[in-house]
Write a protein that holds these residues in place. Sequence first.
Motif, PDB file in Angstrom:
ATOM      1  N   ARG A  45       1.047  -1.334   0.060  1.00  0.00           N
ATOM      2  CA  ARG A  45       0.215  -0.046  -0.072  1.00  0.00           C
ATOM      3  C   ARG A  45       1.014   1.046   0.482  1.00  0.00           C
ATOM      4  NH1 ARG A  45      -4.777  -1.802   4.206  1.00  0.00           N
ATOM      5  NH2 ARG A  45      -5.883  -3.391   3.115  1.00  0.00           N
ATOM      6  N   TYR A  46       0.437   2.467   0.205  1.00  0.00           N
ATOM      7  CA  TYR A  46       0.661   3.757  -0.558  1.00  0.00           C
ATOM      8  C   TYR A  46       2.082   4.170  -1.622  1.00  0.00           C
ATOM      9  CZ  TYR A  46      -1.768   2.510   4.234  1.00  0.00           C
ATOM     10  OH  TYR A  46      -2.871   2.157   5.247  1.00  0.00           O
ATOM     11  N   ILE A  47       1.849   3.493  -2.305  1.00  0.00           N
ATOM     12  CA  ILE A  47       2.822   3.493  -2.634  1.00  0.00           C
ATOM     13  C   ILE A  47       3.008   5.490  -3.313  1.00  0.00           C
ATOM     14  CG2 ILE A  47       4.438   3.398  -5.382  1.00  0.00           C
ATOM     15  CD1 ILE A  47       3.259   0.410  -4.541  1.00  0.00           C
ATOM     16  N   GLY A  48       4.307   5.519  -3.022  1.00  0.00           N
ATOM     17  CA  GLY A  48       4.455   6.807  -2.940  1.00  0.00           C
ATOM     18  C   GLY A  48       3.380   7.950  -2.603  1.00  0.00           C
ATOM     19  N   THR A  49       3.146   7.607  -1.712  1.00  0.00           N
ATOM     20  CA  THR A  49       2.514   8.536  -0.486  1.00  0.00           C
ATOM     21  C   THR A  49       3.900   8.970   0.528  1.00  0.00           C
ATOM     22  OG1 THR A  49       0.887   7.407  -0.370  1.00  0.00           O
ATOM     23  CG2 THR A  49       1.319   8.601   1.839  1.00  0.00           C
ATOM     24  N   ARG A  50       4.736   7.804   1.092  1.00  0.00           N
ATOM     25  CA  ARG A  50       5.398   8.762   1.943  1.00  0.00           C
ATOM     26  C   ARG A  50       7.298   9.676   1.434  1.00  0.00           C
ATOM     27  NH1 ARG A  50       8.612   5.322   5.404  1.00  0.00           N
ATOM     28  NH2 ARG A  50       7.299   3.491   5.144  1.00  0.00           N
ATOM     29  N   LEU A  51       7.100  10.336  -0.644  1.00  0.00           N
ATOM     30  CA  LEU A  51       7.786  10.771  -1.013  1.00  0.00           C
ATOM     31  C   LEU A  51       7.765  12.547  -0.763  1.00  0.00           C
ATOM     32  CD1 LEU A  51       7.356   8.310  -3.078  1.00  0.00           C
ATOM     33  CD2 LEU A  51       9.109   8.340  -1.496  1.00  0.00           C
ATOM     34  N   TYR A  52       7.183  13.097   0.507  1.00  0.00           N
ATOM     35  CA  TYR A  52       6.667  14.609   0.446  1.00  0.00           C
ATOM     36  C   TYR A  52       8.628  14.853   0.817  1.00  0.00           C
ATOM     37  CZ  TYR A  52       6.804  18.532   2.397  1.00  0.00           C
ATOM     38  OH  TYR A  52       6.717  19.936   2.633  1.00  0.00           O
ATOM     39  N   THR A  53       9.431  15.929   0.465  1.00  0.00           N
ATOM     40  CA  THR A  53      10.368  16.211   0.585  1.00  0.00           C
ATOM     41  C   THR A  53       9.763  18.243   1.460  1.00  0.00           C
ATOM     42  OG1 THR A  53      11.661  16.634  -1.082  1.00  0.00           O
ATOM     43  CG2 THR A  53      11.776  14.856   0.665  1.00  0.00           C
ATOM     44  N   PRO A  54      10.353  18.741   1.749  1.00  0.00           N
ATOM     45  CA  PRO A  54      10.848  20.398   1.979  1.00  0.00           C
ATOM     46  C   PRO A  54      11.098  20.824   0.217  1.00  0.00           C
ATOM     47  CG  PRO A  54      10.853  19.774   3.567  1.00  0.00           C
ATOM     48  CD  PRO A  54      10.943  18.791   2.885  1.00  0.00           C
ATOM     49  N   GLU A  55      12.321  19.581  -0.052  1.00  0.00           N
ATOM     50  CA  GLU A  55      12.731  20.711  -1.464  1.00  0.00           C
ATOM     51  C   GLU A  55      11.929  20.563  -2.525  1.00  0.00           C
ATOM     52  OE1 GLU A  55      14.213  18.318   0.708  1.00  0.00           O
ATOM     53  OE2 GLU A  55      14.738  19.517   2.012  1.00  0.00           O
ATOM     54  N   ARG A  56      10.567  19.327  -2.714  1.00  0.00           N
ATOM     55  CA  ARG A  56       9.694  18.885  -3.513  1.00  0.00           C
ATOM     56  C   ARG A  56      10.665  18.044  -4.053  1.00  0.00           C
ATOM     57  NH1 ARG A  56       4.675  20.919  -1.803  1.00  0.00           N
ATOM     58  NH2 ARG A  56       5.286  21.967  -0.058  1.00  0.00           N
ATOM     59  N   LEU A  57      11.376  17.206  -3.780  1.00  0.00           N
ATOM     60  CA  LEU A  57      12.559  15.864  -5.058  1.00  0.00           C
ATOM     61  C   LEU A  57      11.136  15.551  -5.463  1.00  0.00           C
ATOM     62  CD1 LEU A  57      15.002  15.033  -2.069  1.00  0.00           C
ATOM     63  CD2 LEU A  57      15.095  16.440  -3.877  1.00  0.00           C
ATOM     64  N   LYS A  58      11.605  15.477  -6.859  1.00  0.00           N
ATOM     65  CA  LYS A  58      10.301  14.264  -7.519  1.00  0.00           C
ATOM     66  C   LYS A  58      11.176  12.998  -8.133  1.00  0.00           C
ATOM     67  CE  LYS A  58       6.969  18.087  -9.056  1.00  0.00           C
ATOM     68  NZ  LYS A  58       8.199  18.417  -7.847  1.00  0.00           N
ATOM     69  N   MET A  59      10.534  12.069  -7.982  1.00  0.00           N
ATOM     70  CA  MET A  59      10.327  10.999  -8.812  1.00  0.00           C
ATOM     71  C   MET A  59       9.402  10.123 -10.393  1.00  0.00           C
ATOM     72  SD  MET A  59      12.110   8.027  -6.002  1.00  0.00           S
ATOM     73  CE  MET A  59      11.254   7.840  -5.618  1.00  0.00           C
ATOM     74  N   GLU A  60       9.878   9.689 -10.401  1.00  0.00           N
ATOM     75  CA  GLU A  60       9.030   8.617 -11.292  1.00  0.00           C
ATOM     76  C   GLU A  60       9.540   7.333 -11.412  1.00  0.00           C
ATOM     77  OE1 GLU A  60      10.058   9.308 -15.819  1.00  0.00           O
ATOM     78  OE2 GLU A  60      10.015  11.405 -15.423  1.00  0.00           O
ATOM     79  N   ILE A  61       8.024   6.788 -10.889  1.00  0.00           N
ATOM     80  CA  ILE A  61       7.923   5.767  -9.982  1.00  0.00           C
ATOM     81  C   ILE A  61       7.765   4.263 -11.267  1.00  0.00           C
ATOM     82  CG2 ILE A  61       7.581   3.994  -8.260  1.00  0.00           C
ATOM     83  CD1 ILE A  61       7.503   6.877  -7.288  1.00  0.00           C
ATOM     84  N   GLU A  62       8.127   3.135 -11.545  1.00  0.00           N
ATOM     85  CA  GLU A  62       7.421   2.104 -12.328  1.00  0.00           C
ATOM     86  C   GLU A  62       6.768   1.242 -11.163  1.00  0.00           C
ATOM     87  OE1 GLU A  62       7.223   1.822 -16.123  1.00  0.00           O
ATOM     88  OE2 GLU A  62       8.174   4.301 -16.038  1.00  0.00           O
ATOM     89  N   VAL A  63       5.454   0.608 -11.461  1.00  0.00           N
ATOM     90  CA  VAL A  63       5.467  -0.248 -10.622  1.00  0.00           C
ATOM     91  C   VAL A  63       4.565  -1.877 -11.315  1.00  0.00           C
ATOM     92  CG1 VAL A  63       3.649  -0.860  -9.134  1.00  0.00           C
ATOM     93  CG2 VAL A  63       4.298   0.959  -8.538  1.00  0.00           C
ATOM     94  N   LEU A  64       5.127  -2.573 -11.820  1.00  0.00           N
ATOM     95  CA  LEU A  64       5.033  -4.059 -11.869  1.00  0.00           C
ATOM     96  C   LEU A  64       4.631  -4.074 -11.207  1.00  0.00           C
ATOM     97  CD1 LEU A  64       8.465  -4.231 -13.946  1.00  0.00           C
ATOM     98  CD2 LEU A  64       6.693  -3.122 -14.800  1.00  0.00           C
TER      99      LEU A  64
END
Lengths: 504, 269
Positions: free
Chosen positions: B58-77
């Motif tokens: 669950r919650y994939i992507g939810t714990r990815l907040y940083t004040p710097e607003r880092l961004k990722m591209e995530i592929e889920v298989l």
Amino acid sequence: MRSFVFPEFSIIRDEERCGSCRGCERQCAFGVHTYDPVTDRLTSDEQKCAGCQRCAIFCPEKAIVVRPSPSFYRPNASWSREKIEDLKRQAETGGVLLTGCGSDKPFRIYWDHIVLNASQVTNPSIDPLREPMELRTFLGRKPDMLDIRAEDGDVEIRTEISPNLTVETPILFSAMSYGAISYNAFRSLATAACRSGTYFNTGEGGLPREMRDEFGRCAIVQVASGRFGIDAEYLNCAQAVEIKVGQGAKPGIGGHLPGEKVSLAVAETRMIPQGTDAISPAPHHDIYSIEDLSTLITALKEVTNYEKPISVKIAAVHNFAAIASGIVRAGADIIAIDGLRGGTGAAPKAIRDNVGIPTELAISSLDRRLREEGIRNQCSIIAAGGIRCSSDVVKAIALGADAVYIGSAALIAMGCTLCQKCYTGKCNWGICTQDPRLSGRLNVEIASTRLSNLISAWSHEIREMLGGMGINALESLRGNRDHLRGVGLYEWELDVLGIKGAGE
Amino acid sequence: MAKAFVLEPGVRAGPSGGMGAAVIDAASLETRELNDRLRELMLSGARRVQISNVCGQRYIGTRLYTPERLKMEIEVLGTAGNDLAAFLSGHKITVHGNAQDGVGNTMDSGEVIVRGRAGDVLGFSMRGGEIYIRDGCGYRAALHMKEYQGKRPVLVVGGGCQDFLGEYMAGGVVIVLDLEGEIHDASFIGTGMHGGVIYLRGTVEGSQVGDQVDISPAEEADMEVLEVYVSRFLERFPEVETTKEEILASPFTRLTPRSKRPYGGLYAY
């Protein structure tokens, strides 16, 4: 349609004292007072009066008295004046009766039927003026056991400790949203909380961005069914997150912040368009079960990197203790329980005055239930709804609460007179309004000082009461019902409260 | 599926430089462990991550907040579990498979693409970003979606939706393409709706829609909006065997709220 309802209040103006300064006219947003230039006198339209006493208190000549109107219908035990007039209002409008503040109905106030203990001779009382008294409280999940290792003088706690809130006195400001209350009132609560080592609760209206850096350290942010103003930054800037499921003043229903209260600034904070109704549905539509609640609790722990305790606020209703047990098992670190007399900015009167159970009974049932199930350590209890003074706080803690939320008490400290017209948005005291002319009346420095004074005064009284009982830490009072006795209560009430009768 | 990425449980750095995707094999990871690793990767500078063997975490992507607003591209298989992209803050997540309930719950910004179907409560209270679901979705989609200033969430569903679509909707754009060609049969659509717009390919009966909703055919301005998002939908799902022209040739129904204040007259003041 002509209204058949009496004015609620009579306004008596002492014409000899009145200097026609028109102060009352300026003070009243309901438009009660009007100046007549021909006679150089002021007249009052009593039909519009909310009884908030703003004009009377601010009249420089003390020329105004506002009191309940003496008009009456033929006395009738069943058909009180209130019942008759409520019915007339509905016949005239076809609408749901709306009201503000906590229920004013004469349900038994158990605080007033509980007395505290004091030490005499055998167990000396403690003088808080010369001995340390510990009021500091930690709110959150406590471990079942502590694995402590000591090696070479170094002590290491191996148990994973859940995040806890540290509060210097067991009194927190209850959830009141920006939108329901004015910016100045909201900021006053935040300022006082930071100054007094406690927390304010944003309610469900978001936290203005410019306040996040400064006040995040003493904020509990709320996630309610409307999900207003929520982003990851909002959740992370605070010290705890509270899921609002229910509210004592309106268990089981949602809320509609009317469009006229959604000003530009309120809209920005709630992150919705200006002028739309801010609708909070009755349930969270992603929570239909304890399992769903657990999902949201964990989602909030995930988004805050497991660094903040998660609170769940529910209204005290008939079988809430069993539900609360489920809430603890769902992962909540704090349960806030809001009783029958909890306040509100707007609620249908039928709900406010008829749904829920008294806070005092709720605290005791909840504490007992969680202890019986052996999970009391897994969450803290914050009790809310009808806490009026320091002795109410002491009694709440002795009944099993860890701390209390105060809402109405805090508003009264700022000037509220409980006129119950919060929903009109015309609060003359500048508290429950978005009209800049009115909210400007509330000076943040003065209001926050009044709030800090209140916290400081209550805290001192709590120390005095604790000392009197021979207790020097609040921790020793928690759930300590031996220090309580009931006066004038039925057996079942004593049983629910878990206390003996006075003299027993 | 994507067996090439399955080496051993845990994280493997991607091939040379920052260009390649870091890889996480989720086969033996609990939700929290998986999200721990995702966060570690983001903080260590990874900008692309591929997670293989996802099975309900669950919650994939939810714990990815940083004040710097880092961004990722995530592929889920695999199959993404509940609350995929909940509170999502700017990341892009593509699921090669289905997603369970609560996709994009209270999502703030970013993009979610599901090459499959989504469960119930899709896009709940979403305030920004875009979600594209190739197939259908469950009940209660787009509940209480809202918009604010420049943020206008978009939800495009290739298949059909179930009951309660757009209930209490306060903003944003929902497009239901119903490409599987069934008659749209959901009920209680848009009850309490007070903002935003829903476009349904095909038609809908008045009895399927809440009292607070106006039903009208899509007009020229609406077709421009539809053209943009149908194009984006097809770009993301090249496997969908149809063309933009074919989709847009069908009639579209537009659902809009009758009032910004659906319950304004409820009370006796």
